[in-house]
Motif scaffolding. Structure first.
Motif, PDB file in Angstrom:
ATOM      1  N   ILE A   1      -2.496  53.000 -17.656  1.00  0.00           N
ATOM      2  CA  ILE A   1      -3.023  52.975 -19.030  1.00  0.00           C
ATOM      3  C   ILE A   1      -2.035  52.310 -19.982  1.00  0.00           C
ATOM      4  O   ILE A   1      -2.451  51.745 -21.001  1.00  0.00           O
ATOM      5  N   TYR A   2      -0.742  52.366 -19.665  1.00  0.00           N
ATOM      6  CA  TYR A   2       0.241  51.633 -20.459  1.00  0.00           C
ATOM      7  C   TYR A   2       0.350  50.213 -19.922  1.00  0.00           C
ATOM      8  O   TYR A   2       0.235  49.971 -18.723  1.00  0.00           O
ATOM      9  N   ASP A   3       0.578  49.275 -20.858  1.00  0.00           N
ATOM     10  CA  ASP A   3       0.628  47.857 -20.485  1.00  0.00           C
ATOM     11  C   ASP A   3      -0.606  47.498 -19.651  1.00  0.00           C
ATOM     12  O   ASP A   3      -0.532  46.851 -18.602  1.00  0.00           O
ATOM     13  N   TYR A   4      -1.766  47.923 -20.162  1.00  0.00           N
ATOM     14  CA  TYR A   4      -3.007  47.865 -19.384  1.00  0.00           C
ATOM     15  C   TYR A   4      -3.464  46.453 -19.055  1.00  0.00           C
ATOM     16  O   TYR A   4      -4.232  46.251 -18.117  1.00  0.00           O
ATOM     17  N   ASN A   5      -2.994  45.446 -19.805  1.00  0.00           N
ATOM     18  CA  ASN A   5      -3.418  44.084 -19.496  1.00  0.00           C
ATOM     19  C   ASN A   5      -2.921  43.623 -18.126  1.00  0.00           C
ATOM     20  O   ASN A   5      -3.493  42.714 -17.525  1.00  0.00           O
ATOM     21  N   VAL A   6      -1.833  44.246 -17.640  1.00  0.00           N
ATOM     22  CA  VAL A   6      -1.341  43.917 -16.304  1.00  0.00           C
ATOM     23  C   VAL A   6      -2.397  44.254 -15.251  1.00  0.00           C
ATOM     24  O   VAL A   6      -2.428  43.649 -14.174  1.00  0.00           O
ATOM     25  N   ASN A   7      -3.288  45.202 -15.566  1.00  0.00           N
ATOM     26  CA  ASN A   7      -4.366  45.533 -14.626  1.00  0.00           C
ATOM     27  C   ASN A   7      -5.207  44.308 -14.273  1.00  0.00           C
ATOM     28  O   ASN A   7      -5.739  44.218 -13.168  1.00  0.00           O
ATOM     29  N   MET A   8      -5.331  43.368 -15.223  1.00  0.00           N
ATOM     30  CA  MET A   8      -6.102  42.149 -14.941  1.00  0.00           C
ATOM     31  C   MET A   8      -5.437  41.316 -13.848  1.00  0.00           C
ATOM     32  O   MET A   8      -6.110  40.713 -13.016  1.00  0.00           O
ATOM     33  N   LEU A   9      -4.096  41.266 -13.886  1.00  0.00           N
ATOM     34  CA  LEU A   9      -3.375  40.529 -12.846  1.00  0.00           C
ATOM     35  C   LEU A   9      -3.539  41.224 -11.505  1.00  0.00           C
ATOM     36  O   LEU A   9      -3.742  40.575 -10.472  1.00  0.00           O
ATOM     37  N   ARG A  10      -3.443  42.550 -11.522  1.00  0.00           N
ATOM     38  CA  ARG A  10      -3.587  43.303 -10.274  1.00  0.00           C
ATOM     39  C   ARG A  10      -4.974  43.102  -9.673  1.00  0.00           C
ATOM     40  O   ARG A  10      -5.112  42.841  -8.475  1.00  0.00           O
ATOM     41  N   THR A  11      -6.010  43.232 -10.493  1.00  0.00           N
ATOM     42  CA  THR A  11      -7.365  43.122  -9.944  1.00  0.00           C
ATOM     43  C   THR A  11      -7.680  41.694  -9.493  1.00  0.00           C
ATOM     44  O   THR A  11      -8.475  41.499  -8.573  1.00  0.00           O
ATOM     45  N   THR A  12      -7.043  40.705 -10.098  1.00  0.00           N
ATOM     46  CA  THR A  12      -7.277  39.322  -9.666  1.00  0.00           C
ATOM     47  C   THR A  12      -6.792  39.111  -8.239  1.00  0.00           C
ATOM     48  O   THR A  12      -7.520  38.579  -7.388  1.00  0.00           O
ATOM     49  N   THR A  13      -5.550  39.526  -7.939  1.00  0.00           N
ATOM     50  CA  THR A  13      -5.050  39.342  -6.575  1.00  0.00           C
ATOM     51  C   THR A  13      -5.809  40.227  -5.591  1.00  0.00           C
ATOM     52  O   THR A  13      -6.021  39.848  -4.431  1.00  0.00           O
ATOM     53  N   GLU A  14      -6.250  41.398  -6.058  1.00  0.00           N
ATOM     54  CA  GLU A  14      -7.006  42.290  -5.173  1.00  0.00           C
ATOM     55  C   GLU A  14      -8.372  41.716  -4.843  1.00  0.00           C
ATOM     56  O   GLU A  14      -8.849  41.824  -3.697  1.00  0.00           O
ATOM     57  N   CYS A  15      -9.004  41.073  -5.820  1.00  0.00           N
ATOM     58  CA  CYS A  15     -10.275  40.399  -5.546  1.00  0.00           C
ATOM     59  C   CYS A  15     -10.073  39.222  -4.596  1.00  0.00           C
ATOM     60  O   CYS A  15     -10.924  38.943  -3.742  1.00  0.00           O
ATOM     61  N   MET A  16      -8.945  38.537  -4.719  1.00  0.00           N
ATOM     62  CA  MET A  16      -8.635  37.457  -3.778  1.00  0.00           C
ATOM     63  C   MET A  16      -8.487  38.007  -2.363  1.00  0.00           C
ATOM     64  O   MET A  16      -8.993  37.415  -1.396  1.00  0.00           O
ATOM     65  N   SER A  17      -7.807  39.146  -2.223  1.00  0.00           N
ATOM     66  CA  SER A  17      -7.691  39.776  -0.899  1.00  0.00           C
ATOM     67  C   SER A  17      -9.069  40.102  -0.342  1.00  0.00           C
ATOM     68  O   SER A  17      -9.328  39.933   0.848  1.00  0.00           O
ATOM     69  N   ALA A  18      -9.945  40.600  -1.217  1.00  0.00           N
ATOM     70  CA  ALA A  18     -11.286  40.981  -0.780  1.00  0.00           C
ATOM     71  C   ALA A  18     -12.068  39.774  -0.278  1.00  0.00           C
ATOM     72  O   ALA A  18     -12.752  39.838   0.756  1.00  0.00           O
ATOM     73  N   ILE A  19     -11.973  38.662  -0.999  1.00  0.00           N
ATOM     74  CA  ILE A  19     -12.706  37.453  -0.600  1.00  0.00           C
ATOM     75  C   ILE A  19     -12.202  36.946   0.748  1.00  0.00           C
ATOM     76  O   ILE A  19     -12.980  36.699   1.680  1.00  0.00           O
ATOM     77  N   ILE A  20     -10.884  36.792   0.866  1.00  0.00           N
ATOM     78  CA  ILE A  20     -10.303  36.254   2.100  1.00  0.00           C
ATOM     79  C   ILE A  20     -10.494  37.228   3.260  1.00  0.00           C
ATOM     80  O   ILE A  20     -10.655  36.827   4.415  1.00  0.00           O
ATOM     81  N   GLY A  21     -10.511  38.528   2.945  1.00  0.00           N
ATOM     82  CA  GLY A  21     -10.702  39.539   3.980  1.00  0.00           C
ATOM     83  C   GLY A  21     -12.123  39.662   4.488  1.00  0.00           C
ATOM     84  O   GLY A  21     -12.367  40.339   5.482  1.00  0.00           O
ATOM     85  N   GLY A  22     -13.080  39.014   3.794  1.00  0.00           N
ATOM     86  CA  GLY A  22     -14.441  38.985   4.313  1.00  0.00           C
ATOM     87  C   GLY A  22     -15.436  39.871   3.612  1.00  0.00           C
ATOM     88  O   GLY A  22     -16.456  40.249   4.202  1.00  0.00           O
TER      89      GLY A  22
END
Length: 455
Positions: A276-297
């Motif tokens: 909840i603090y520095d919450y904009n960093v969550n956007m960076l986290r979810t971006t790489t996580e979505c990339m993992s999801a795409i490449i992972g199938g």
């Protein structure tokens, strides 16, 4: 004919690479200096070589066809319908409705929405044959593909109790559903729970598959798709491998039951590493996580809005989450290649090791009474807690870093007056059959301490 570029250079063997690294280490121990162990007890080497991989893994994924999914919690039907239409108009390609009770007017909810050839998921917090029958009628009329995420074992694990039902038990209801709707997709496994509760990746795979195996044993007439809902965290390459390993082991298990069983993967970013603090960093986290999801199938991805922990659903958070996936799909060329992880010896190695370890744990669960027995005995929860405690210790001593929270913090950041939702674990005292598995974020204790000192 022109010579291949690879013919220009002499091949370098795995042994030669290792000798070169050892020389550069200037006497330091190779194993202690450049090899590290993951929480799954997988040794990660400094390089991977074709010498170690003679045959590619039997994985086929269609990254080019992953769907952008919009989550919609149905409370006000008219608002939910409007939100679904707007989401589709703004780039969503599929929808996931969460419906709390069987009183929901499905015709009113779904009739105005253009669903032809669309994939729609229904996360039901109840189990009902009549409700599913209504959904199937609408799917036929709309020429849509519906996945009904019935997961009573997931309900038991998360809530501590089964769904209420008029049949003797939830499995009897599922068997009756399966017989009445033989061509419908009626089963799901909520693997999100294990990741968000702190299970390591081997546990996530094995527990999800052992849960699916309970359904295959107890709902013998089922022959269609099982949807695996999985959460991905920030360990980029490991998360890619986790999803690939899940697919491999499922295929090995499913062939023992029926060739028609299909695997469908619906992925969302984890809540465990969100803050909840520095919450904009969550956007960076979810971006790489979505990339993992795409490449992972992943077949579909429902992104997590950056402010989902502390804000109610809102148009801005939804739009940013959706646009992250649209940028990956439309501007970053993630929709151009199928099987994008092929050829990465590192990912191949991780996939193989995770699959082998998960299969070993799966077999151990089955030989010791099965998933439900171990869930009822509290063993599953205890094993997850052991992994949770290890990860929490790493976070608390800052070996596991969440930027802006336990390192590089902004001391002027204030959140007390921005919390529309309670972002911490809530335990409601009630009578349960088992002690439920609790989802908990790594940063909760630290955040509560910071909130208490805000002025």
């Amino acid at each position: 004919m022109a010579a291949s570029l690879f013919d220009t250079f002499n091949p370098v063997s795995s042994k030669q690479w290792k000798q070169k690294i050892q020389f550069e280490l200037n006497g330091a121990d190779y194993n202690e200096t450049v090899i590290w162990n993951s929480p799954e007890d997988i040794q990660v080497k400094p390089f991977y070589h074709s010498d170690d991989f003679k045959n590619p893994l039997p994985i086929a994924t269609k990254a080019s066809d992953f769907k952008i999914c919009q989550n919609i919690f149905v409370y006000d039907i008219e608002k939910s319908t409007l939100r679904a239409i707007e989401s589709l108009n703004r780039g969503a390609q599929s929808l996931r409705f969460t419906i709390e009770n069987s009183d929901c007017d499905l015709q009113k909810l779904l009739s105005p929405i253009p669903l032809e050839n669309k994939i729609v998921y229904f996360n039901l917090n109840f189990i009902s044959i009549d409700f599913v029958s209504k959904l199937e009628e609408i799917a036929s009329d709309k020429k849509a593909v519906f996945y009904i995420l019935n997961d009573p074992i997931g309900q038991l694990a998360k809530d501590g109790n089964w769904f209420a039902t008029t049949d003797k038990n939830n499995f009897e209801t599922l068997e009756n559903l399966s017989k009445q709707h033989r061509n419908s997709n009626l089963l799901a496994v909520n693997g999100n729970l294990y990741q968000n509760a702190g299970a390591n990746m081997v546990q996530q795979i094995a527990y999800s598959l052992a849960q699916a195996n309970e359904y295959l044993n107890r709902v013998p007439s089922y022959r269609n798709t099982i949807v695996f809902e999985m959460a991905v965290g920030g360990n980029y390459f490991f998360e890619i491998a986790k999803l690939r390993a899940l697919r491999i082991v499922f295929d090995r298990i499913a062939i023992e039951y029926h060739a028609d069983l299909k695997f469908h993967l619906l992925v969302t970013p984890s809540k465990r590493n969100k803050t909840i603090y520095d919450y904009n960093v969550n956007m960076l986290r979810t971006t790489t996580e979505c990339m993992s999801a795409i490449i992972g199938g992943a077949d579909a991805i429902a992104n997590l809005p950056y402010d989902a922990l502390y804000h109610k659903d809102n148009e801005f958070g939804d739009r940013i989450a959706r646009n992250q996936l649209l940028i990956l799909k439309e501007e970053s060329y993630f929709d151009k290649v199928d099987n994008p992880a092929d050829g990465s010896y590192y990912i191949e190695s991780l996939t193989m090791q995770l699959a082998e370890k998960a299969l070993t744990l799966f077999k151990d669960i089955e030989s010791n009474g099965g998933f439900l027995k171990q869930l009822n005995d509290g063993l599953i929860k205890r094993k997850i807690q052991e992994s949770t405690d290890k990860e929490q210790e790493l976070f608390d001593r800052k070996s596991d870093v969440l930027v802006g929270t336990n390192k590089y913090t902004n001391e002027t950041d204030r959140m007390k007056h921005d919390l529309e939702l309670f972002p911490f674990v809530k335990i409601k005292p009630r009578k349960t059959l088992i002690t439920p598995i609790i989802e908990k974020r790594l940063a909760e204790k630290l955040e509560q301490e910071r909130l208490a000192t805000e002025v």
